[in-house]
Each structure stands twice: as structure tokens, then as C-alpha cells.
Design an enzyme around this catalytic site. Structure first.
Site, PDB file in Angstrom:
ATOM      1  N   TYR A  15     -58.173   8.460 101.822  1.00  0.00           N
ATOM      2  CA  TYR A  15     -57.636   9.588 102.579  1.00  0.00           C
ATOM      3  C   TYR A  15     -58.707  10.681 102.716  1.00  0.00           C
ATOM      4  O   TYR A  15     -59.835  10.533 102.252  1.00  0.00           O
ATOM      5  CB  TYR A  15     -56.352  10.084 101.930  1.00  0.00           C
ATOM      6  CG  TYR A  15     -55.261   9.036 101.917  1.00  0.00           C
ATOM      7  CD1 TYR A  15     -54.882   8.392 103.095  1.00  0.00           C
ATOM      8  CD2 TYR A  15     -54.625   8.652 100.738  1.00  0.00           C
ATOM      9  CE1 TYR A  15     -53.908   7.406 103.101  1.00  0.00           C
ATOM     10  CE2 TYR A  15     -53.650   7.668 100.738  1.00  0.00           C
ATOM     11  CZ  TYR A  15     -53.301   7.047 101.912  1.00  0.00           C
ATOM     12  OH  TYR A  15     -52.338   6.065 101.922  1.00  0.00           O
ATOM     13  N   CYS A  65     -39.723  -5.044  86.545  1.00  0.00           N
ATOM     14  CA  CYS A  65     -40.194  -5.212  87.921  1.00  0.00           C
ATOM     15  C   CYS A  65     -40.934  -6.538  88.052  1.00  0.00           C
ATOM     16  O   CYS A  65     -41.708  -6.932  87.170  1.00  0.00           O
ATOM     17  CB  CYS A  65     -41.126  -4.046  88.270  1.00  0.00           C
ATOM     18  SG  CYS A  65     -42.039  -4.264  89.817  1.00  0.00           S
ATOM     19  N   CYS A  94     -42.350  -7.929  93.678  1.00  0.00           N
ATOM     20  CA  CYS A  94     -42.133  -8.663  94.927  1.00  0.00           C
ATOM     21  C   CYS A  94     -42.462  -7.803  96.137  1.00  0.00           C
ATOM     22  O   CYS A  94     -42.735  -8.328  97.225  1.00  0.00           O
ATOM     23  CB  CYS A  94     -40.697  -9.154  95.005  1.00  0.00           C
ATOM     24  SG  CYS A  94     -39.461  -7.837  95.158  1.00  0.00           S
ATOM     25  N   ALA A 118     -26.691 -13.305  93.849  1.00  0.00           N
ATOM     26  CA  ALA A 118     -25.507 -12.622  94.395  1.00  0.00           C
ATOM     27  C   ALA A 118     -24.353 -12.682  93.407  1.00  0.00           C
ATOM     28  O   ALA A 118     -23.727 -11.666  93.074  1.00  0.00           O
ATOM     29  CB  ALA A 118     -25.102 -13.248  95.728  1.00  0.00           C
ATOM     30  N   GLN A 124     -31.687 -20.163  94.038  1.00  0.00           N
ATOM     31  CA  GLN A 124     -32.993 -20.449  94.626  1.00  0.00           C
ATOM     32  C   GLN A 124     -34.143 -19.735  93.920  1.00  0.00           C
ATOM     33  O   GLN A 124     -35.306 -20.108  94.101  1.00  0.00           O
ATOM     34  CB  GLN A 124     -32.990 -20.075  96.106  1.00  0.00           C
ATOM     35  CG  GLN A 124     -32.139 -20.984  96.964  1.00  0.00           C
ATOM     36  CD  GLN A 124     -32.230 -20.629  98.431  1.00  0.00           C
ATOM     37  OE1 GLN A 124     -33.313 -20.571  99.006  1.00  0.00           O
ATOM     38  NE2 GLN A 124     -31.086 -20.378  99.042  1.00  0.00           N
TER      39      GLN A 124
END
Length: 651
Positions: free
Chosen positions: A176, A347, A350, A398, A425
Site C-alpha cells: 500500500y 480455523c 478454507c 448440515a 463429504q
């Protein structure tokens, strides 16, 4: 409270009049939560969740110091006094939990990502030096604008001081504006701001002195810098370190990170994916700490308290930036301090819902902890008014999240999984090269099930009879998905298999393989890399513009790097058609012209998934039914966990 396991991590640190209660820091990171460039209730709730969780230092995201600092259309601005009220509320909220609060002060220079209304914004830099990543050609700053920006830093610091913040951080990291002045390959000026190092540091010296004059002797002023920008045209480690040595008299600390926004390869280090090892910048931190007489803060995949403790113990840093660890588990510090390390939701890097959301312009979150960024909606779970008997069918992400959430709210929950292992999965995802940490989502959700005291039944496939016998008040169907296998014209000369068979080592592919990747996520490239590691010659055919098209940018670019290094040829715009006579036939998805791969032994299909949805229709007559995750519509772990949270809260 016990901190015996982490004697360095929970040792206080004094910075001027400020005392950090521990060495855990949430580094400055954009959240997309603010509105109209101002701190709002959502951002306050986000940071307060981490303060409540015990973090020692919160560095709030970048605040622009000049109108030309707007590198995105959704950033915070500190260019007028309207910002003071919001920052005061933020400081008060975090101070109430004992956390110290700084704000980053920022100008991107040539690193402009986007402008308002979709228009390109003029960028300004020390010299006309193009940005490779965003393809920005900046205008050289004139002396009048340099003076304006220096004054902007001073005024922004004054506003933070008036708001009651404890300090500010001068952002010279990631290529920056201050770093552009430091860098002789970017700063080619011939006036007093270019040439020898003393001149190239002049902008920073003027800004830091102005910031001190505008605040007080008690106010902390630090600087963030990339210890190495990891780019051929970027700041080297020697240049960055010498810049810090020269600026040390004006600073209270230096916060070390890596990379640059100016190139695709350098930008990967802004939020390094799981392919990078944990605490991989410890050697950079050690070098800076040995050379400087002020505290050195360090970030770079420091995910767990024991990793941070090791970094501190070996003298690589004085404070550890653990931003994504805190996004994933805001209560990580207090859990560690109380000896509950096994309860920490680790963590997995991902990058999907944190920096991935940022790059899509939506508020950040976490695939494992969707409450992050949604604190105003999901920050507090309340007990259910009427406890229910709930069956959850499917032990993937889920179902696991739904079961844990519902149980925490007081429901009687039983989770059924047809196989002998939980995780769905995610069990396969962790088998891919450099994706082993993805299995952490299973570990973390399993611990949530344990803490919530969910009854888990494995090896039982739920059917109508079982539901009818159990007579639950509600059934949550989370049965997942299976590989999508379309009808493909073929003569049997090419073996056709799907990705799951390869991952489970159920097939032998032969030496020449084509991987057909429709989804453009990490599965196709991962399978291709795995097969190359097994000695195969592999071609990756992508039905999109490039591999990993749907992935977070830094994950995608890391994958591109590995594919290139592995010698895997990539064919984009490739739609699968069929195979015969030892060849695989595809069609260019835009030109409709044929693409032919000859002398192929095996075609591996990575064509997405279809729902496993045989159960839900059977149950309508006997129970209240809710479908979540891939059985509703095949997507990603993020949607699965979020839908698990939502239904657990709703019931």
C-alpha cells in the site's frame, strides 16, 4: 482461571499507557459490515463478540485518510468528524470487556480494487508504476496532494483519539501507499520523496510525526509492514527491515505480515490458505524482533493457542495476530485461558466465508461459525419455549450443526448417520492434496455435538418405519448428495469413473487421464494433482474460464501455482461430450468447436452432485419435515452449516 499451559500468551504487555491483558490480537481486516463509510451496530457487535471472548487487542479495519483512499466502495472513512461517534461506541463496547482497540489508518496508493457505481477510480502513487493485479496505471502524486494525505493521517488519528480509541496503526503492509514510497522499484521520484532511503521514508516520517502531534504522548502509534512482499518487484526482507529500523523512533510497535496486493502471487499471503503451514512467518518475526527495540507483532496462519505460545516462547513475536482463529471462534482466548482448549473451534483456513465474502462484496462470516458477521441476528441463542423431540437424518456438516444448535436450545435431539463415520463429504475433501485441514470441520462439529449432549446413532439408515416408530415432533433431513453422472456416449474403450472413486482408491486409472471439471471448485484440480502425484499423466478440462473459478481468490491462485508446477495441462471452456476409440471428446463451450484428447485410459468425472432426497417425501404424513444442505440443493459446506444453524434456531 488457569493460564498455566500458555504462560507467554496470557502475559500482559505495556504499550505507552495501554496494557494488553494478553498477547492475542485480531488484526485489521475488512468486514464489509459498515454502511456509508461509518461504524455501525453490526460492526460494533462483530468486534464486541471477540472482546467478550477475551481477545487482548482489536485492530479495526482500514479507515481511509483521504478521498483518494477509497480502494473499495464499502470501506470505512475517517475523513470528517462524523466518524467519531461510531468509533466511540465501538471503543466503549470493547473496553467494557477489557480489550484494547486500535484502528488502521490507510491509503492504498495504486492498489485500487473498485470504484463507486462500477466506474474506475483514479489511483495515485509515488510514481507512474503499474499495478499488475488490478491492472491500474496510477498518476504520480504531486507535492500538494502528498501534503494533503499527510494531513489526512494526522486528522484521522486525532478523530480516533477523540473517539477514545487506544491507538492507531499506520498501514505500510501489502504494497500500500507507504510501502510504495519505500520501494525503489515503485518509487522512482527524483525529488525529496525519492532516491535514497532517507527520501523514500520521508512520507512516512512526516505522516507519523503529524499523527503524534495531533494526538498525545499516551496514544499508541504502530506500523504494519510486510516482512517480505514475496514478489520480484516488491519490498525485500532487507528493505522492509531497514525501513523499520529507520522509522523505529516514531513507532511503538511493528506488526509483521507478508505479501503484496500488487501481484497474484504476492496477494496469496494477505490471507494465506491452508496450503501454507501454520505460523509459517515465524522466521520473519524472529528476524525483525532481533533487530528492533520495540515490540513486534506477527500474523500468518497462527490458528491455535499452542501455536501462538510456541511463536512467543521462541522469541518470534511479542503479540500474535490470530484473526481467522477469532472469526472461527470468538471465544478462543477465554477457552484457552480456562483450560478448555479441546472446545476451541479451530480455523481450517478454507478462506471461503471470510476473505471469500470480502472479495464478493458481502459481509464476512465463517463456514464453521456462521454466527460471525451475523451477531445481531444469531449472537445469542435462547432456549426453546417448548422443547421438542427432533430426529436429524444425516451426519454431514448440515446435520451436525442442526443437531448441536437444536440441542443447545433445549430440544431432545438424536442424530442418525447411515455410515460409521460423521462428516459427509468433508471426509473426502480432506483426502485431497494440501486439503487435510478441511477435516477439522468434522472434529469441530463433533465436539459441538458432544458439548450439546446430542445422541448420535451411526450405522443406521433411517426409513419410514423408524421415523414412524420414534414419532418425533420434527425431522431434519440432511442426507447430502451423490455424484452427478449424466449419460455419456461411449464405447467402453475409455474407463469412466467419478471423483469419489478416485479419492477412495477404488479404481486404477492407468497412466493417461483426463479430469472433466464442471464445478470449477477444488475437486477437479485436487484430483488431477493427486493423480500426478501417483505418477499419471493428467490433463484437466475445465468447463469454465479457469480452474477454481468459484473458489476464493487466494485459494484459486495457490491452486493455479500448483497445477503449473505439476505440469498439468489445463484446457478451459471444455464441455464434456463423450468418448470412443480411446479418445475423450469435448466441445468448446463458446465456439462449439471440438476438443479432442487422444490415447486416454481413464476419464474422471467431476461434474457436481445431485441430491440424496428419497426420504423427505415419504415423511410428510407422519412428521414435520425440514430439508437442509445438499439434499435440498447441492452447494458447499458453508450453506450446509448455515442452514443447520438456521433450522436449529427456528425450531
Amino acid at each position: 482461571m488457569t493460564t498455566a499451559a500458555f504462560p507467554n500468551l496470557f502475559r500482559p504487555l505495556q504499550l505507552r499507557a495501554v496494557r494488553l491483558k494478553n498477547r492475542i490480537m485480531s488484526t485489521g481486516h475488512d468486514t464489509i459490515l459498515p454502511t456509508d463509510g461509518l461504524v455501525n451496530d453490526a460492526l460494533i457487535a462483530y468486534h464486541e463478540a471477540r472482546a467478550r471472548g477475551g481477545v487482548g487487542l482489536i485492530v479495526s479495519q482500514v479507515a481511509g485518510v483521504h478521498e483518494t483512499a477509497r480502494y473499495t466502495s464499502h470501506m470505512l472513512m475517517a475523513t470528517d468528524d462524523r466518524c467519531i461517534e461510531g468509533y466511540r461506541k465501538l471503543a466503549d463496547a470493547c473496553h467494557s470487556h477489557g480489550s484494547i482497540v486500535f484502528s488502521q489508518l490507510f491509503h492504498p496508493g495504486r492498489e485500487i480494487m473498485e470504484g463507486a457505481d462500477g466506474l474506475l477510480t483514479p489511483a495515485y502513487a509515488p510514481s507512474v508504476s503499474p499495478n499488475e493485479r488490478f491492472r491500474v496505471m496510477p498518476r504520480q502524486l504531486d507535492l500538494r496532494m502528498i501534503d494533503e494525505i499527510v494531513a489526512g493521517y494526522a486528522n484521522a488519528a486525532r478523530r480516533m483519539h477523540q473517539a477514545g480509541l487506544d491507538g492507531v496503526e499506520f498501514v505500510a503492509s501489502h504494497g500500500y501507499l507507504p510501502a510504495q514510497f519505500f520501494n525503489p522499484r515503485v518509487n522512482r521520484r527524483t525529488d525529496n520523496y525519492g532516491g535514497p532511503l532517507e527520501n523514500r521514508l520521508r512520507f512516512a516520517v512526516e505522516a507519523l510525526m503529524a499523527m503524534r502531534s495531533a494526538t498525545s504522548e499516551d496514544f499508541v502509534i504502530g506500523m504494519r509492514i510486510s516482512g517480505s512482499e514475496r514478489d520480484e518487484q516488491g519490498l525485500t526482507s532487507d528493505e522492509a527491515l531497514e525501513s523499520c529500523r529507520q522509522l523505529e523512533p516514531y513507532l511503538d510497535y511493528v506488526s509483521v505480515t507478508a505479501g503484496t496486493s500488487a501481484s497474484l502471487g504476492g496477494a496469496v499471503h494477505i490471507v494465506p490458505p491452508m496450503a501454507n503451514r501454520s505460523a509459517y512467518l515465524a522466521s520473519d518475526g524472529s528476524r525483525f524482533r532481533r533487530a528492533l527495540n520495540i515490540p513486534v507483532f506477527l500474523a500468518g496462519r497462527i490458528n491455535q493457542p499452542h501455536e501462538a505460545e510456541a511463536v512467543l516462547a521462541k522469541g518470534a513475536a511479542d503479540v500474535c495476530g490470530m484473526t481467522r482463529a477469532l472469526i472461527c471462534d470468538p471465544e478462543m482466548p477465554v477457552k484457552a485461558s480456562e483450560g478448555r482448549s479441546d472446545d476451541i473451534r479451530a480455523c481450517i483456513a478454507c478462506n471461503q466465508a471470510c476473505i471469500g465474502h470480502f472479495h464478493r462484496g458481502v459481509p464476512i462470516s465463517c463456514i464453521q461459525h456462521p454466527e460471525t458477521g451475523r451477531e445481531l441476528k444469531f449472537g445469542t441463542l435462547t432456549l426453546a419455549a417448548r422443547p421438542k423431540k427432533i430426529m436429524v437424518v444425516g451426519g454431514g456438516p448440515a446435520g451436525m450443526k442442526a443437531a448441536a444448535t437444536a440441542a443447545v436450545r433445549g430440544h431432545q435431539v438424536t442424530l442418525y448417520e447411515a455410515s460409521t463415520q460423521l462428516g459427509g463429504q468433508a471426509q473426502l475433501a480432506q483426502l485431497l492434496p494440501r486439503r487435510a485441514e478441511f477435516g477439522g470441520i468434522i472434529t469441530n462439529l463433533s465436539r459441538e455435538l458432544e458439548l450439546a449432549q446430542v445422541r448420535v446413532v451411526k450405522g443406521v439408515r433411517v426409513d419410514y418405519a423408524l421415523v414412524n416408530a420414534e414419532k418425533p415432533d420434527a425431522v431434519i433431513v440432511a442426507t447430502g448428495a451423490r455424484p452427478y453422472l449424466p449419460e455419456i456416449p461411449c464405447d467402453g474403450s475409455v474407463q469412466i469413473v467419478e471423483a469419489w472413486q478416485v479419492l477412495k482408491k477404488q479404481v486404477k486409472t492407468g497412466s493417461r487421464v483426463v479430469v472433466a471439471d464442471w464445478r470449477c471448485d477444488w475437486i477437479g484440480p485436487g484430483v488431477a494433482e493427486m493423480l500426478v502425484n501417483d505418477g499419471c499423466s493428467v490433463e484437466l478440462a475445465v468447463n469454465g474460464t479457469h480452474p477454481g473459478e468459484l473458489l476464493p481468490l487466494y485459494v484459486r491462485d495457490n491452486i493455479a501455482s500448483e497445477l503449473h508446477k505439476s505440469g498439468i495441462r489445463v484446457t478451459p471452456y471444455a464441455r464434456l461430450f463423450g468418448s470412443d476409440d480411446g479418445a475423450v471428446y469435448m466441445q468448446h463451450s463458446v465456439s462449439a468447436q471440438p476438443i479432442i484428447f487422444e490415447n486416454i485410459d481413464t476419464l474422471v468425472l467431476c461434474l457436481g452432485h445431485e441430491p440424496e432426497d428419497e426420504l423427505s417425501a415419504m415423511l410428510d404424513s407422519i412428521a414435520e419435515v425440514h430439508m437442509i444442505g445438499d439434499c435440498l440443493a447441492p452447494r458447499t459446506a458453508e450453506e450446509a452449516v448455515y442452514e443447520g444453524l438456521k433450522i436449529g434456531v427456528a425450531l
